[in-house]
Structures are given as C-alpha cells and as structure tokens.
Design a protein around this motif. Structure first.
Motif, mmCIF file in Angstrom:
data_model
loop_
_atom_site.group_PDB
_atom_site.id
_atom_site.type_symbol
_atom_site.label_atom_id
_atom_site.label_comp_id
_atom_site.label_asym_id
_atom_site.label_seq_id
_atom_site.Cartn_x
_atom_site.Cartn_y
_atom_site.Cartn_z
ATOM 1 N N PHE A 1 2.402 10.135 1.910
ATOM 2 C CA PHE A 1 1.703 8.859 1.693
ATOM 3 C C PHE A 1 0.198 9.115 1.694
ATOM 4 C CE2 PHE A 1 -0.475 5.364 4.005
ATOM 5 C CZ PHE A 1 -0.488 4.445 2.980
ATOM 6 N N CYS A 2 -0.299 9.660 2.794
ATOM 7 C CA CYS A 2 -1.717 9.995 2.924
ATOM 8 C C CYS A 2 -1.848 11.026 4.040
ATOM 9 C CB CYS A 2 -2.534 8.754 3.247
ATOM 10 S SG CYS A 2 -4.277 9.083 3.491
ATOM 11 N N ALA A 3 -2.430 12.172 3.720
ATOM 12 C CA ALA A 3 -2.525 13.260 4.689
ATOM 13 C C ALA A 3 -3.710 13.113 5.634
ATOM 14 C CB ALA A 3 -2.614 14.591 3.950
ATOM 15 N N GLY A 4 -4.499 12.053 5.489
ATOM 16 C CA GLY A 4 -5.675 11.879 6.334
ATOM 17 C C GLY A 4 -6.928 12.232 5.561
ATOM 18 N N ALA A 5 -7.983 12.576 6.280
ATOM 19 C CA ALA A 5 -9.275 12.836 5.650
ATOM 20 C C ALA A 5 -9.283 14.151 4.891
ATOM 21 C CB ALA A 5 -10.370 12.849 6.712
ATOM 22 N N ASP A 6 -9.943 14.140 3.757
ATOM 23 C CA ASP A 6 -10.207 15.353 2.993
ATOM 24 C C ASP A 6 -11.366 16.046 3.693
ATOM 25 O OD1 ASP A 6 -11.056 17.301 1.227
ATOM 26 O OD2 ASP A 6 -10.926 16.018 -0.543
ATOM 27 N N LEU B 1 0.862 -1.185 0.000
ATOM 28 C CA LEU B 1 0.000 0.000 0.000
ATOM 29 C C LEU B 1 0.897 1.233 0.000
ATOM 30 C CD1 LEU B 1 -2.918 1.027 0.184
ATOM 31 C CD2 LEU B 1 -2.735 0.834 2.664
ATOM 32 N N THR B 2 0.739 2.074 -1.018
ATOM 33 C CA THR B 2 1.596 3.247 -1.151
ATOM 34 C C THR B 2 0.769 4.436 -1.640
ATOM 35 O OG1 THR B 2 3.718 4.023 -2.051
ATOM 36 C CG2 THR B 2 2.340 2.704 -3.515
ATOM 37 N N GLY B 3 1.412 5.584 -1.729
ATOM 38 C CA GLY B 3 0.733 6.789 -2.195
ATOM 39 C C GLY B 3 1.468 7.411 -3.358
#
Length: 104
Positions: A61-66, A53-55
């Motif tokens: 990678f993933c900044a969290g919720a939009d 799992l990557t970004g």
C-alpha cells in the motif's frame, strides 16, 4: 487537476485516491502536496460522500517515507510538519476515508 504521484477517480458518490509511486508507493514531498490538494478538493465537493485510499500494485500500500528524497536537504523539519498535517487531515476528514488494498 492532473497529478504526478496520485490517480484520482470518482465512482458514483465516492472518490478513489491511488498512491502511484510503484513499486513501494513511498512518500515524498510531491506525493504529500498532491494528496493534500486532492483531499482539499474532495472536501469541498458535495457530490463526494466518502473517499477510498489505496496504493498502486498488489503487494505494498505504502512503504513509508522515501528516505532518499523526503529527508534530503535543509527543509526536513518543514517536510515532517507538513506531512503530519496531511495525515491529520485524513484522520479528521469530514467524510469517511477507507483504506483499501487489493488482494488476489
């Protein structure tokens, strides 16, 4: 199956799921639904023995919720419950799931 917010590729006996919402790969409802669908398909695929799992991008990678989309509207509770279920699916996945972030 094509995805709007993910890229799913297969290499030998593993699959790579890339979050594809640059620049921050922030989580929204579409991403969570597609991630759930991708994981369900990979779980049933006996040829896949592990998942990476990557970004997309080289910094986040993933900044969290939009926050602009994930928490808009009246279905916030349902979105949070569904998102938690998808994260639990990753945690309990019957095949190893490896987070990976490219570095320069």
């Amino acid at each position: 199956m094509g995805f709007e917010t993910l890229v799913l590729t297969r290499e030998e006996s593993w699959a790579v799921i890339t979050l594809n919402r640059p620049p921050a790969n922030a989580i929204n409802e579409t991403l969570m639904r597609e991630l759930n669908a991708a994981l369900s398909g990979l779980e049933r695929d006996d040829a896949v023995r592990s998942v990476i799992l990557t970004g997309q991008g080289d910094r986040i990678f993933c900044a969290g919720a939009d926050l602009g989309s994930a928490f808009a509207g009246e279905a916030v509770d349902a979105f949070i419950r569904f998102g938690n279920g998808v994260l639990r699916k990753i945690e309990r996945f019957p095949k190893p799931v490896h987070p990976f972030r490219q570095t320069r």
